[in-house]
Design a protein around this motif. Sequence first.
Motif, PDB file in Angstrom:
ATOM      1  N   ILE A 186      -5.386  -5.293  -2.250  1.00  8.97           N
ATOM      2  CA  ILE A 186      -4.998  -5.070  -0.856  1.00  8.97           C
ATOM      3  C   ILE A 186      -6.194  -5.237   0.072  1.00  8.97           C
ATOM      4  O   ILE A 186      -6.114  -5.893   1.120  1.00  8.97           O
ATOM      5  CB  ILE A 186      -4.359  -3.685  -0.696  1.00  8.97           C
ATOM      6  CG1 ILE A 186      -3.017  -3.645  -1.448  1.00  8.97           C
ATOM      7  CG2 ILE A 186      -4.162  -3.337   0.767  1.00  8.97           C
ATOM      8  CD1 ILE A 186      -2.402  -2.257  -1.517  1.00  8.97           C
TER       9      ILE A 186
ATOM     10  N   VAL B 217      -5.558  -1.548  -5.387  1.00  7.31           N
ATOM     11  CA  VAL B 217      -6.255  -1.220  -4.140  1.00  7.31           C
ATOM     12  C   VAL B 217      -7.219  -2.345  -3.752  1.00  7.31           C
ATOM     13  O   VAL B 217      -7.273  -2.765  -2.585  1.00  7.31           O
ATOM     14  CB  VAL B 217      -6.997   0.116  -4.282  1.00  7.31           C
ATOM     15  CG1 VAL B 217      -7.852   0.391  -3.037  1.00  7.31           C
ATOM     16  CG2 VAL B 217      -6.012   1.259  -4.510  1.00  7.31           C
TER      17      VAL B 217
ATOM     18  N   TRP C   3       1.101   4.251  -2.816  1.00  4.40           N
ATOM     19  CA  TRP C   3       0.867   5.661  -2.480  1.00  4.40           C
ATOM     20  C   TRP C   3       2.048   6.541  -2.886  1.00  4.40           C
ATOM     21  O   TRP C   3       1.884   7.614  -3.454  1.00  4.40           O
ATOM     22  CB  TRP C   3       0.607   5.764  -0.986  1.00  4.40           C
ATOM     23  CG  TRP C   3       0.332   7.163  -0.517  1.00  4.40           C
ATOM     24  CD1 TRP C   3      -0.817   7.877  -0.660  1.00  4.40           C
ATOM     25  CD2 TRP C   3       1.258   8.014   0.157  1.00  4.40           C
ATOM     26  NE1 TRP C   3      -0.697   9.133  -0.116  1.00  4.40           N
ATOM     27  CE2 TRP C   3       0.579   9.243   0.404  1.00  4.40           C
ATOM     28  CE3 TRP C   3       2.577   7.874   0.590  1.00  4.40           C
ATOM     29  CZ2 TRP C   3       1.200  10.315   1.046  1.00  4.40           C
ATOM     30  CZ3 TRP C   3       3.184   8.934   1.247  1.00  4.40           C
ATOM     31  CH2 TRP C   3       2.507  10.126   1.474  1.00  4.40           C
TER      32      TRP C   3
ATOM     33  N   ALA D  74       0.830  -1.208   0.000  1.00  5.88           N
ATOM     34  CA  ALA D  74       0.000   0.000   0.000  1.00  5.88           C
ATOM     35  C   ALA D  74       0.863   1.257   0.000  1.00  5.88           C
ATOM     36  O   ALA D  74       0.584   2.236  -0.715  1.00  5.88           O
ATOM     37  CB  ALA D  74      -0.922  -0.008   1.219  1.00  5.88           C
TER      38      ALA D  74
END
Length: 304
Positions: free
Chosen positions: A71, A68, A29, A25
């Motif tokens: 995850i 995303v 980002w 993650a």
Amino acid sequence: MSDFISDFWSHYVTVVVLASILACALLLWVTARTRAPTGSDNTTGHVWDEDLREMNNPLPRWWVGMFVLTIVFGLGYLVAYPGLGSYGGELGWSTRSEYAGDVAAADRALEPVYAKYAAMAPEQVAGEPGAMAIGERLFLNNCAQCHGSDARGSKGFPNLTDNDWLHGGTPDKIRETITQGRTGVMPPMAAAVGTPDDVKNVANYVLSLSGSPHDSLRAGLGKSKFTACAACHGIGGVGNQAMGAPNLRDNIWLHGYGQEAIIAIINNGKTNQMPPQQGRLTEAQIQVLASYVWGMSNKAAAAP
């Protein structure tokens, strides 16, 4: 994961798994917010093959969305199923319970088949072709690894097709052996027999009992020393099925033949173990398997 013997490893796995997801993650980002320096034409300045220029285009939104979702799915999976050390998951699922459920379902499906044979005497079961086909599969799956696919055994593993039985060859005794297993122990007897020369004499006496080649002079000297062995093997070496002590007069040698093999057993002793099958096989399966084993050494009586 439930087999951990220390909480350290459970915590270790949990930290590694969660740290890996967090790292993914974080990487996503950081890369989304970082912009490589580019020229006015949105290239990074890297050129290959004279005219192949590297552009600085961001990942498509659908691709980022897939990352995303992966995850989020991973975190949801770890909540529902095992994956965080010894934590079993909210759904309580495990491969062990899945296997146990499959086995139980198979046992229920086979109950009508086994019910027919459970009401029959083992000698009758041994004469049923259908039961013997089932018994053969049970034997190949659970017994052949040690006793061989033909059940003739090998060194250290008894031949099940003859009539030489350490603990008895009746259907009830065979079923008892399969159910409970057996542990055969002969302690080292050299100290009780006497000197190394005495041990060699006893070995030759043992060979003489079955008419095997031996030194008759040594055998005569070893007869009196055999009393240390007679407590288990009986006077004259006839064996004792209540103790699992072999008959030494039948010329069947489970752990090796000849003077040196017998001396080694007297000096070092011997331990043999057959694991119990109770819990792995149902009572009905053991009934059919015991009948199958009995039938292999009693083919004439078992013939339909």
